[in-house]
Design a protein around this motif. Structure first.
Motif, PDB file in Angstrom:
ATOM      1  N   GLU A  85      -1.632   1.509  11.736  1.00 52.30           N
ATOM      2  CA  GLU A  85      -2.700   1.205  10.788  1.00 52.30           C
ATOM      3  C   GLU A  85      -3.005   2.432   9.933  1.00 52.30           C
ATOM      4  OE1 GLU A  85      -3.422  -1.767  10.661  1.00 52.30           O
ATOM      5  OE2 GLU A  85      -3.204  -2.665  12.642  1.00 52.30           O
ATOM      6  N   PRO A  86      -3.402   2.217   8.676  1.00 56.42           N
ATOM      7  CA  PRO A  86      -3.676   3.361   7.795  1.00 56.42           C
ATOM      8  C   PRO A  86      -4.910   4.130   8.228  1.00 56.42           C
ATOM      9  CG  PRO A  86      -4.275   1.302   6.721  1.00 56.42           C
ATOM     10  CD  PRO A  86      -3.559   0.929   7.980  1.00 56.42           C
ATOM     11  N   LEU A  87      -4.821   5.446   8.128  1.00 57.67           N
ATOM     12  CA  LEU A  87      -5.942   6.329   8.411  1.00 57.67           C
ATOM     13  C   LEU A  87      -6.423   6.963   7.115  1.00 57.67           C
ATOM     14  CD1 LEU A  87      -4.644   8.057  11.662  1.00 57.67           C
ATOM     15  CD2 LEU A  87      -6.553   6.456  11.481  1.00 57.67           C
ATOM     16  N   PRO A  88      -7.713   7.292   7.015  1.00 58.04           N
ATOM     17  CA  PRO A  88      -8.235   7.815   5.747  1.00 58.04           C
ATOM     18  C   PRO A  88      -7.741   9.208   5.413  1.00 58.04           C
ATOM     19  CG  PRO A  88      -9.940   7.785   7.437  1.00 58.04           C
ATOM     20  CD  PRO A  88      -8.763   7.057   8.001  1.00 58.04           C
ATOM     21  N   THR A  89      -7.517  10.073   6.400  1.00 62.33           N
ATOM     22  CA  THR A  89      -7.045  11.427   6.147  1.00 62.33           C
ATOM     23  C   THR A  89      -6.044  11.819   7.217  1.00 62.33           C
ATOM     24  OG1 THR A  89      -8.875  12.371   7.423  1.00 62.33           O
ATOM     25  CG2 THR A  89      -9.190  12.163   5.043  1.00 62.33           C
ATOM     26  N   ALA A  90      -5.237  12.806   6.881  1.00 62.73           N
ATOM     27  CA  ALA A  90      -4.256  13.298   7.837  1.00 62.73           C
ATOM     28  C   ALA A  90      -4.936  14.188   8.870  1.00 62.73           C
ATOM     29  CB  ALA A  90      -3.163  14.066   7.112  1.00 62.73           C
ATOM     30  N   GLY A  91      -4.320  14.315  10.007  1.00 65.30           N
ATOM     31  CA  GLY A  91      -4.852  15.147  11.077  1.00 65.30           C
ATOM     32  C   GLY A  91      -4.399  14.615  12.414  1.00 65.30           C
ATOM     33  N   GLY A  92      -4.672  15.365  13.471  1.00 66.94           N
ATOM     34  CA  GLY A  92      -4.285  14.931  14.793  1.00 66.94           C
ATOM     35  C   GLY A  92      -5.356  14.076  15.435  1.00 66.94           C
ATOM     36  N   LEU A  93      -4.953  13.212  16.372  1.00 67.94           N
ATOM     37  CA  LEU A  93      -5.878  12.380  17.137  1.00 67.94           C
ATOM     38  C   LEU A  93      -5.651  12.637  18.621  1.00 67.94           C
ATOM     39  CD1 LEU A  93      -5.715   8.961  15.247  1.00 67.94           C
ATOM     40  CD2 LEU A  93      -7.512  10.688  15.116  1.00 67.94           C
ATOM     41  N   SER A  94      -6.750  12.837  19.352  1.00 70.42           N
ATOM     42  CA  SER A  94      -6.646  13.138  20.781  1.00 70.42           C
ATOM     43  C   SER A  94      -7.491  12.234  21.656  1.00 70.42           C
ATOM     44  CB  SER A  94      -7.052  14.596  21.040  1.00 70.42           C
ATOM     45  OG  SER A  94      -6.202  15.493  20.368  1.00 70.42           O
ATOM     46  N   GLY A  95      -8.492  11.571  21.087  1.00 74.69           N
ATOM     47  CA  GLY A  95      -9.371  10.748  21.900  1.00 74.69           C
ATOM     48  C   GLY A  95      -9.676   9.418  21.249  1.00 74.69           C
ATOM     49  N   LEU A  96      -9.864   8.375  22.071  1.00 70.16           N
ATOM     50  CA  LEU A  96     -10.122   7.020  21.581  1.00 70.16           C
ATOM     51  C   LEU A  96     -11.037   6.295  22.551  1.00 70.16           C
ATOM     52  CD1 LEU A  96      -9.388   4.604  19.642  1.00 70.16           C
ATOM     53  CD2 LEU A  96      -7.546   4.085  21.261  1.00 70.16           C
ATOM     54  N   SER A  97     -12.010   5.544  21.999  1.00 72.54           N
ATOM     55  CA  SER A  97     -12.863   4.700  22.823  1.00 72.54           C
ATOM     56  C   SER A  97     -13.241   3.464  22.027  1.00 72.54           C
ATOM     57  CB  SER A  97     -14.124   5.452  23.257  1.00 72.54           C
ATOM     58  OG  SER A  97     -14.897   4.680  24.155  1.00 72.54           O
ATOM     59  N   CYS A  98     -13.144   2.296  22.667  1.00 74.09           N
ATOM     60  CA  CYS A  98     -13.500   1.024  22.029  1.00 74.09           C
ATOM     61  C   CYS A  98     -14.492   0.295  22.930  1.00 74.09           C
ATOM     62  CB  CYS A  98     -12.260   0.156  21.805  1.00 74.09           C
ATOM     63  SG  CYS A  98     -11.014   0.892  20.723  1.00 74.09           S
ATOM     64  N   PRO A  99     -15.784   0.428  22.662  1.00 76.94           N
ATOM     65  CA  PRO A  99     -16.767  -0.225  23.528  1.00 76.94           C
ATOM     66  C   PRO A  99     -16.891  -1.722  23.310  1.00 76.94           C
ATOM     67  CG  PRO A  99     -17.859   0.902  21.733  1.00 76.94           C
ATOM     68  CD  PRO A  99     -16.399   1.253  21.634  1.00 76.94           C
ATOM     69  N   SER A 100     -16.277  -2.255  22.239  1.00 76.60           N
ATOM     70  CA  SER A 100     -16.287  -3.691  21.997  1.00 76.60           C
ATOM     71  C   SER A 100     -14.966  -4.081  21.363  1.00 76.60           C
ATOM     72  CB  SER A 100     -17.451  -4.082  21.074  1.00 76.60           C
ATOM     73  OG  SER A 100     -17.196  -3.664  19.738  1.00 76.60           O
ATOM     74  N   SER A 101     -14.808  -5.369  21.137  1.00 76.35           N
ATOM     75  CA  SER A 101     -13.563  -5.850  20.537  1.00 76.35           C
ATOM     76  C   SER A 101     -13.451  -5.466  19.071  1.00 76.35           C
ATOM     77  CB  SER A 101     -13.463  -7.373  20.672  1.00 76.35           C
ATOM     78  OG  SER A 101     -14.555  -8.006  20.019  1.00 76.35           O
ATOM     79  N   THR A 102     -14.517  -5.003  18.459  1.00 78.23           N
ATOM     80  CA  THR A 102     -14.495  -4.637  17.039  1.00 78.23           C
ATOM     81  C   THR A 102     -14.704  -3.152  16.798  1.00 78.23           C
ATOM     82  OG1 THR A 102     -16.851  -5.192  16.849  1.00 78.23           O
ATOM     83  CG2 THR A 102     -15.249  -6.908  16.271  1.00 78.23           C
ATOM     84  N   LEU A 103     -15.541  -2.497  17.585  1.00 82.72           N
ATOM     85  CA  LEU A 103     -15.862  -1.093  17.338  1.00 82.72           C
ATOM     86  C   LEU A 103     -14.933  -0.165  18.102  1.00 82.72           C
ATOM     87  CD1 LEU A 103     -17.729   1.067  16.087  1.00 82.72           C
ATOM     88  CD2 LEU A 103     -19.113   0.911  18.183  1.00 82.72           C
ATOM     89  N   CYS A 104     -14.296   0.757  17.385  1.00 81.90           N
ATOM     90  CA  CYS A 104     -13.471   1.801  17.987  1.00 81.90           C
ATOM     91  C   CYS A 104     -13.786   3.124  17.299  1.00 81.90           C
ATOM     92  CB  CYS A 104     -11.978   1.511  17.844  1.00 81.90           C
ATOM     93  SG  CYS A 104     -11.372   0.103  18.794  1.00 81.90           S
ATOM     94  N   ILE A 105     -13.775   4.196  18.060  1.00 86.97           N
ATOM     95  CA  ILE A 105     -13.972   5.542  17.530  1.00 86.97           C
ATOM     96  C   ILE A 105     -12.821   6.417  18.007  1.00 86.97           C
ATOM     97  CG2 ILE A 105     -15.440   7.593  17.565  1.00 86.97           C
ATOM     98  CD1 ILE A 105     -17.849   5.795  17.757  1.00 86.97           C
ATOM     99  N   ALA A 106     -12.174   7.112  17.062  1.00 84.30           N
ATOM    100  CA  ALA A 106     -11.077   8.027  17.368  1.00 84.30           C
ATOM    101  C   ALA A 106     -11.466   9.419  16.904  1.00 84.30           C
ATOM    102  CB  ALA A 106      -9.794   7.582  16.672  1.00 84.30           C
ATOM    103  N   VAL A 107     -11.147  10.430  17.711  1.00 80.90           N
ATOM    104  CA  VAL A 107     -11.498  11.810  17.374  1.00 80.90           C
ATOM    105  C   VAL A 107     -10.259  12.688  17.467  1.00 80.90           C
ATOM    106  CG1 VAL A 107     -13.873  11.518  18.150  1.00 80.90           C
ATOM    107  CG2 VAL A 107     -12.149  12.409  19.752  1.00 80.90           C
ATOM    108  N   GLY A 108     -10.333  13.824  16.801  1.00 85.15           N
ATOM    109  CA  GLY A 108      -9.234  14.784  16.792  1.00 85.15           C
ATOM    110  C   GLY A 108      -9.592  15.932  15.884  1.00 85.15           C
ATOM    111  N   GLY A 109      -8.675  16.311  15.006  1.00 84.55           N
ATOM    112  CA  GLY A 109      -8.950  17.420  14.107  1.00 84.55           C
ATOM    113  C   GLY A 109      -7.723  17.842  13.351  1.00 84.55           C
ATOM    114  N   HIS A 110      -7.860  18.944  12.631  1.00 85.37           N
ATOM    115  CA  HIS A 110      -6.744  19.490  11.864  1.00 85.37           C
ATOM    116  C   HIS A 110      -6.912  20.990  11.761  1.00 85.37           C
ATOM    117  CE1 HIS A 110      -9.414  19.962   8.348  1.00 85.37           C
ATOM    118  NE2 HIS A 110      -9.887  18.770   8.677  1.00 85.37           N
TER     119      HIS A 110
END
Length: 720
Positions: A85-110
């Protein structure tokens, strides 16, 4: 290529000359583009919100990088197929959590520059999806937040993310109660970077550092620190099935070349821990630490990892399960064909999806079980199409484009003038394609590099040539002479005759290979007398070709741009330095045996670390490449490719003047300014172009989220 010499024209002088105003260049209309999903090089942390719907994060590349380009992939069929899926900006991703079937949060950095909070070295990022991982938006983080390693959402209204300070000297934590829209800093006790976090309920969280565990029951207002006394020395994953019961996994011995799996459990919310060192059955030929754990119910969990065989070699993954809340663990069969296992997510007591790779870590694989790990179905993760580096259109309706990411090589072709494109299967072993040329609608040659036979694990590479005689539907790998390194350019003036240029293996010397049978066999390489590295080649006839590149100096200093000419099909070459200083040649096109057009960038007045946009440059030769006029700056940033279908029509592609998006310049190269077109909502990069005599061009490149794309450019004459 920075061709601006001592007597070179400036942008303002060249583009406002009186002769320029007499020429009306055709307008350019861009259609498309056809956009492909970004390539999936590696999938790690995985979250399933149902038995069929999962989201995973990973990277575009399987090659080791300090911060690899991140990727998000989704599946709606329990891992049968994955789509990036397309991401808004480039960078690394290290963490993911989806508390519902619609909401997901991914974290990382660059990576940033420097090493302080005002000039950071690593910056944190957070992206939010409200449609199950299909679209994402970046969110603003507080100042002073460095790379984020993990995130855990107890519900849609509370999430905590942890990581490090921008200079990497300490830990950091942030929380959101607005589904990721706003984040607030959390005060931490002095500690090293935090690597894991688990929040079973709102404001009750466990955060893991290298040598300690932090526990809060009030959202971070107060923390207690503990040193777990269990078996895990280096933690890689944590999962809390209830507010009191959590499982942490990792390896038992830090820094060991053959780490052992280790599991720690707590039944009092992390106050105390008990350790467990599961034994891997000797028959599985597997070892290694555990990478991830998922608890589908309060009593059933699955821990995965491994991938290390005897004496550190390649092995298979390891899987352990518990049905009593972590009191006991049993080994289960690893999914067939899988090596290291990097992510797992379980829904309920029986259904789990995991991601990893084959034993050589070259191919991404996914597996699913519906019986708690007793049996598995393994599938190859479709890699998608990354940036397309080269395109060749031998006929008005036929084109072939090639590209490479660090995981795979791919070819796409069209037979309807670019209205639709189809991906073709590439022969195994080829790991990189950099250029393609079609001498006829059926005959094409692509060049790049491949692994040396028998040396897959060492990573040794050599030149590669693949050919097609059916318009790109099927491809064959051809045998090359000894001593051929990376091949970077190819030109086929006919169906049978081609020149391929690149590097000699192990030395800074450019070489030329020639074929008279469509690439099936190649003559011994010929050294280019002046060139160390080739950037492009163009053949206007079966005997006449011009190459541009750079000559590396014998003493420290800038490379010298050069052009070399052959008039006997590649046996003998002669050349001279190009005008200017500090150039980096990028591409060349010779529509006739007298006219050649070269493009690049004016770099001699740009410092090594400057963020200024490098101006694009254009240079002409009217005697077949022997002598070149001074370069001219054009109304664009650096130019990377050029294609001339006639002496009066060329297309140049690169970056726009602001450096923020792709641009295409078209028209007669002898009369400036050229017509400049930027695609609507421009983003990503144009990397290659090929044009036919009807002034229709195919432009290939890479979308901003890493997927390949192709657009058609059609020039139309303007009324005067």
């Amino acid at each position: 290529m920075a061709f601006l010499g001592e007597g070179g024209s400036s942008a303002s002088a060249s583009e406002s000359s009186s002769s320029s105003s007499l020429v009306s260049h055709p307008t350019v209309h861009l259609t498309g583009p056809t956009t492909y999903p970004a390539p999936i090089g590696d999938l790690g942390e995985t979250v399933c919100t149902s038995a069929s719907a999962c989201v995973a994060i990973g990277s575009i590349s399987r090659q080791p990088q300090e911060v690899p380009a991140g990727i998000v992939a989704t599946t709606s069929d329990a891992g049968e197929t994955w789509t990036s899926e397309p991401l808004p900006t480039a960078g690394g991703l290290s963490g993911l959590s989806c508390p519902s079937s619609t909401l997901c949060i991914a974290v990382g950095g660059h990576l940033g520059r420097g090493g302080s909070s005002t000039n950071p070295d690593r910056l944190g990022t957070a992206a939010v999806s409200t449609d199950g991982g299909h679209t994402w938006e970046d969110q603003t983080l507080p100042n002073g937040v460095g790379y984020l390693n993990a995130v855990s959402c107890a519900s849609v209204s509370y999430c905590m993310a942890v990581g490090e300070t921008p200079d990497g000297t300490g830990g950091t934590a942030v929380a959101t109660t607005s589904q990721g829209a706003m984040w607030s800093r959390i005060t931490l006790p002095p500690n090293e970077a935090l690597t894991l976090v688990a929040c079973p309920v709102a404001r009750v969280c466990l955060a893991v550092a290298e040598n300690a565990l932090l526990r809060t029951t009030d959202g971070g207002l107060a923390w207690t620190m503990a040193t777990p006394q269990g078996g895990v020395s280096v933690a890689s994953g944590i999962s809390c099935a209830t507010v009191m019961r959590c499982v942490a996994v990792g390896s038992g011995i830090a820094g060991d070349a053959n780490p052992t799996p280790a599991i720690d459990t707590t039944d009092n919310g992390g106050v105390t821990w008990s350790g467990f060192s599961p034994t891997t059955p000797a028959s599985t030929n597997a070892s290694g630490g555990l990478e991830a754990v998922s608890c589908g119910t309060p009593t059933t969990c699955m821990a995965v990892g491994g991938g290390i065989g005897p004496r550190g070699g390649s092995g298979v993954g390891v899987v352990f399960t518990t049905t009593d809340g972590g009191l006991t663990w049993r080994g289960k069969p690893s999914p067939p064909g899988m090596g290291g296992l990097e992510g797992v997510s379980c829904v309920g007591s029986l259904h789990c999806v995991l991601n990893g790779s084959d034993p050589t870590a070259a191919v991404s694989l996914s597996a699913v079980t519906a019986n708690g790990g007793l049996s598995w179905a393994t599938r190859t993760v479709a890699v998608g199409i990354g940036g397309l580096q080269a395109v060749s259109c031998p006929a008005s309706l036929q084109c072939v484009a090639v590209g490479t990411d660090a995981s795979t090589t791919y070819v796409v072709r069209t037979t309807d003038g670019g209205k639709s494109w189809s991906a073709q299967t590439m022969a195994g072993g080829v790991v990189g394609l950099s250029a393609v040329s079609c001498g006829s609608p059926r005959d094409c040659v692509a060049v790049g590099f491949q692994t040396v036979p028998g040396q897959l694990e060492s990573g040794a590479l050599e030149g590669a040539v693949v050919t097609t005689a059916d318009g790109g539907a099927t491809w064959d790998v051809q045998v090359l002479p000894n001593g051929v390194g990376y091949l970077s350019a190819v030109s086929c003036p006919s169906a049978l005759r081609c020149l391929a240029l690149g590097d000699a293996a192990g030395v800074n010397q450019a070489i030329v290979l020639s074929t008279v049978n469509g690439g099936v066999t190649w003559a011994a390489p010929v050294a280019l007398p002046m060139t160390s590295a080739v950037e492009g080649v163009s053949c206007a006839s079966t005997t006449y070709c011009v190459a541009v590149g750079e000559k590396y100096p014998d003493v420290p200093g800038p490379a010298v741009p050069v052009a070399e000419v052959t008039r006997d099909a590649g046996s003998v070459w002669a050349g001279d330095p190009l005008p200017g200083r500090g150039e980096e040649p990028a591409g060349i096109s010779c529509p006739t045996t007298s006219l050649c057009v070269a493009v690049g960038a004016v770099t001699h007045d740009v410092t090594c670390c400057s963020q200024a946009v490098v101006p694009g440059a254009l240079m002409l030769s009217h005697d077949g490449g022997s002598r070149w006029g001074p370069s001219t700056k054009v109304a664009a940033g650096n130019l990377v490719a050029v294609a001339c279908s006639t002496a009066t029509f060329c297309a140049l592609v690169g970056r726009d003047r602001a450096g923020s998006g792709p641009v295409i310049l078209t028209g007669d190269p002898g009369h400036l300014p050229l017509s400049t077109t930027t695609p609507p909502g421009a983003a990503g990069a144009f990397l290659a172009v090929s044009c036919n005599p009807a002034q229709a061009c195919e432009v290939a490149g890479q979308s901003p989220f890493g997927g390949g794309f192709i657009a058609k450019s059609i020039a139309r004459s303007r009324a005067r």
